[in-house]
Scaffold this motif. Structure first.
Motif, PDB file in Angstrom:
ATOM      1  N   GLU B 131      11.094 -20.911  33.475  1.00 14.70           N
ATOM      2  CA  GLU B 131      10.306 -21.554  34.523  1.00 14.70           C
ATOM      3  C   GLU B 131       9.924 -22.957  34.074  1.00 14.70           C
ATOM      4  O   GLU B 131       9.725 -23.205  32.880  1.00 14.70           O
ATOM      5  N   LEU B 132       9.821 -23.828  35.062  1.00 15.82           N
ATOM      6  CA  LEU B 132       9.478 -25.223  34.761  1.00 15.82           C
ATOM      7  C   LEU B 132       8.693 -25.789  35.925  1.00 15.82           C
ATOM      8  O   LEU B 132       9.115 -25.684  37.079  1.00 15.82           O
ATOM      9  N   ARG B 133       7.552 -26.370  35.615  1.00 14.95           N
ATOM     10  CA  ARG B 133       6.748 -27.048  36.633  1.00 14.95           C
ATOM     11  C   ARG B 133       6.750 -28.536  36.319  1.00 14.95           C
ATOM     12  O   ARG B 133       6.329 -28.951  35.224  1.00 14.95           O
ATOM     13  N   ARG B 139      14.780 -33.288  43.361  1.00 16.21           N
ATOM     14  CA  ARG B 139      15.667 -32.707  44.376  1.00 16.21           C
ATOM     15  C   ARG B 139      16.345 -31.452  43.839  1.00 16.21           C
ATOM     16  O   ARG B 139      16.490 -30.475  44.561  1.00 16.21           O
ATOM     17  N   GLU B 140      16.774 -31.495  42.592  1.00 15.50           N
ATOM     18  CA  GLU B 140      17.435 -30.327  42.026  1.00 15.50           C
ATOM     19  C   GLU B 140      17.188 -30.286  40.516  1.00 15.50           C
ATOM     20  O   GLU B 140      17.086 -31.329  39.858  1.00 15.50           O
ATOM     21  N   VAL B 141      17.065 -29.093  40.021  1.00 14.32           N
ATOM     22  CA  VAL B 141      16.859 -28.877  38.587  1.00 14.32           C
ATOM     23  C   VAL B 141      17.836 -27.787  38.150  1.00 14.32           C
ATOM     24  O   VAL B 141      17.989 -26.773  38.840  1.00 14.32           O
ATOM     25  N   SER B 142      18.485 -28.022  37.035  1.00 13.53           N
ATOM     26  CA  SER B 142      19.424 -27.017  36.529  1.00 13.53           C
ATOM     27  C   SER B 142      19.093 -26.704  35.078  1.00 13.53           C
ATOM     28  O   SER B 142      18.487 -27.523  34.366  1.00 13.53           O
ATOM     29  N   MET B 157      18.423 -24.026  39.231  1.00 16.84           N
ATOM     30  CA  MET B 157      17.121 -23.371  39.315  1.00 16.84           C
ATOM     31  C   MET B 157      16.633 -23.410  40.762  1.00 16.84           C
ATOM     32  O   MET B 157      16.969 -24.310  41.536  1.00 16.84           O
ATOM     33  N   VAL B 158      15.825 -22.428  41.111  1.00 15.96           N
ATOM     34  CA  VAL B 158      15.313 -22.288  42.475  1.00 15.96           C
ATOM     35  C   VAL B 158      13.824 -22.633  42.465  1.00 15.96           C
ATOM     36  O   VAL B 158      13.089 -22.199  41.576  1.00 15.96           O
ATOM     37  N   GLN B 159      13.422 -23.401  43.464  1.00 15.79           N
ATOM     38  CA  GLN B 159      12.016 -23.809  43.537  1.00 15.79           C
ATOM     39  C   GLN B 159      11.229 -22.851  44.422  1.00 15.79           C
ATOM     40  O   GLN B 159      11.628 -22.579  45.557  1.00 15.79           O
ATOM     41  N   ARG B 160      10.128 -22.366  43.878  1.00 20.60           N
ATOM     42  CA  ARG B 160       9.257 -21.501  44.666  1.00 20.60           C
ATOM     43  C   ARG B 160       8.430 -22.346  45.619  1.00 20.60           C
ATOM     44  O   ARG B 160       7.869 -23.380  45.226  1.00 20.60           O
ATOM     45  N   ALA B 161       8.325 -21.888  46.853  1.00 20.09           N
ATOM     46  CA  ALA B 161       7.582 -22.661  47.849  1.00 20.09           C
ATOM     47  C   ALA B 161       6.084 -22.622  47.589  1.00 20.09           C
ATOM     48  O   ALA B 161       5.353 -23.530  47.975  1.00 20.09           O
ATOM     49  N   ALA B 162       5.629 -21.576  46.938  1.00 20.41           N
ATOM     50  CA  ALA B 162       4.183 -21.411  46.772  1.00 20.41           C
ATOM     51  C   ALA B 162       3.581 -22.496  45.883  1.00 20.41           C
ATOM     52  O   ALA B 162       2.614 -23.157  46.266  1.00 20.41           O
ATOM     53  N   ASP B 163       4.157 -22.695  44.702  1.00 24.39           N
ATOM     54  CA  ASP B 163       3.563 -23.641  43.764  1.00 24.39           C
ATOM     55  C   ASP B 163       4.536 -24.698  43.262  1.00 24.39           C
ATOM     56  O   ASP B 163       4.185 -25.505  42.396  1.00 24.39           O
TER      57      ASP B 163
END
Lengths: 234, 215
Positions: B131-133, B139-142, B157-163
């Motif tokens: 995980e990475l914040r 736009r995109e993180v791999s 990597m997939v971005q969570r909409a919540a945080d």
């Protein structure tokens, strides 16, 4: 041995194919056959230009002949390609890492696992000396030194003085749950290192004092000229 | 007849040549001015208030000055402009540009103090969640590492909409693995809290994860 290491020393200027062609007539026929039928090391050559790929192949094969693990070297080359480094830099880094692997094997012993050797090579390239690697091996002769070397490298990279990092790792490593203790130390030091100079060492001292049973500490508490500005996180 | 310089400040200073006396006078005046404390906003406000009160007071006594001459009448707007000038000079203090520069630097540092946060944990069956914040939008993180050949396209990597946290789950064999994050295909980042692997060969450091079940 000299012939095997020659490509590592010469690098891109002396291709291993050329070297083998020059010494080929001197080898017995059986040895030549074995040399030609030897399995090639597989790696993604399409990530490099042809000259770099051939030179890398020579480096990998020479490392295999010396009994060094080739997977860490291949990973280093692929990492350099992914970072869009120049061919010269990739070759130089792979060559230096191969030398570090060899030095790590001499320090940690020939029975070390490939991951231990890779961790030891990374530690050497981070500025940790071979005597420290030997002390890590001595502190835990029967177990794996992999986590100890990773944590040692991390501590030094965060500004902990090498003697203090070495003593802490060597003190925690032989404990019954030494790996967990080492990872806990790394996590605490990483958190506190972000809070200012001296905090990493202060956290290390506190963790070691709280983890090692009384009277079993092999060294006196470390000191520093840089005083912490506030107490470390629990 | 030309005017003689005033006998100020000491008699011994009058004995020298006129140019030397002038130079010393200028030096002393400058030193005295430099020793004055800087005016505070409260002092400037008091000064402006006093000026405005003086302007609003009706003129009495024929308006004669201290020298006995007739005081020139000034329009009402003159006093307002003077008060405004005093306020501007006292509060803005244009002769101290370094103060405003320091404030700008502090604001810049405070604005950029946000750091990225990362974490790795074993989920189960040898699967590790990365995980990475990020402090800024991406736009995109791999995720790249020795487990996917350092291929930027292999593990997006997939971005969570919540945080807004970027995450990826990767099955890893027991052992030592090195990895990094690539943001927008250009910037390589490392997890600041995970174990670091500094290496001068390729620049930025990599983080490393070690599975405890390794032999």
């Amino acid at each position: 041995m000299l012939l095997v290491w020659a490509p590592l020393a010469l690098g891109a200027q002396q291709r291993p194919d050329t070297l083998r062609a020059s010494v080929g007539p001197m080898l017995p026929a059986a040895a030549q056959t074995a040399l030609q039928t030897r399995a090639q090391i597989q790696f993604d050559e399409s990530r490099f230009d042809s000259l770099t790929a051939n030179t890398l192949r020579g480096l990998f094969e020479d490392a295999r002949d010396m009994g060094l693990p080739t997977r860490p070297l291949i990973n280093r080359a692929l990492e350099g390609a992914a970072r869009r480094m120049s061919s010269e830099r990739i070759l130089r880094t792979v060559r230096e890492f191969a030398a570090a692997l060899n030095a790590a094997r001499e320090s940690l012993g020939a029975t070390s696992t490939p991951d231990e050797l890779a961790a030891g090579a990374a530690a050497l390239r981070a500025g940790i000396d071979e005597a420290t690697l030997q002390s890590v091996r001595r502190s835990n002769p029967r177990g794996s030194t992999e986590i100890a070397l990773v944590v040692l490298t991390d501590l030094v990279s965060r500004g902990v003085p090498r003697p203090n990092a070495r003593d802490a790792v060597n003190a925690l490593s032989p404990l019954p749950k030494g790996d967990e203790a080492l990872l806990g130390l790394q996590s605490l030091v990483a958190k506190n290192a972000q809070r200012g100079p001296g905090m990493a060492l202060e956290a290390l001292n506190r963790y070691v004092r709280g983890t090692i049973p009384a009277g079993a500490s092999p060294s006196t508490p470390a000191t520093t000229d840089r005083k912490p500005v506030r107490p470390p996180d629990p | 007849m030309a005017e003689r310089p005033l006998p100020f400040p000491a008699p011994d200073e009058q004995s020298g040549p006129g140019e030397e006396l002038d130079a010393r006078l200028v030096q002393r005046l400058r030193a005295a001015y430099a020793a004055l404390p800087a005016s505070t906003p409260q002092m400037a406000e008091d000064c402006a208030r006093a000026v405005l009160a003086e302007a609003a007071r009706p003129q009495v006594g024929g308006g004669r000055g201290a020298r006995g001459g007739r005081r020139l009448p000034r329009p009402q707007w003159w006093w307002g402009a003077a008060a405004a000038a005093v306020l501007v000079v006292s509060v803005v203090r244009p002769w101290r540009p370094e103060a405003s520069q320091r404030q700008a630097d502090s604001a810049f540092v405070a604005g950029s103090a946000v750091t990225l946060e990362g974490s790795t944990r074993v989920v189960g069956d040898g699967t590790v969640r990365f995980e990475l914040r990020l402090p800024a939008s991406a736009r995109e993180v791999s995720l790249v590492g020795d487990f996917n050949g350092w291929d930027e396209q292999a593990t997006p990597m997939v971005q969570r909409a919540a945080d807004g946290t970027w995450s990826a789950r990767v099955p890893l064999e027991p052992g030592r693995h090195t990895y990094a994050f690539v943001v927008d295909g250009q910037q390589w980042l490392v997890d600041p809290l995970a174990p670091q692997v500094p290496d001068a060969g390729f620049g930025p450091t990599n983080a490393v994860i070690v599975d405890g079940s390794s032999p």
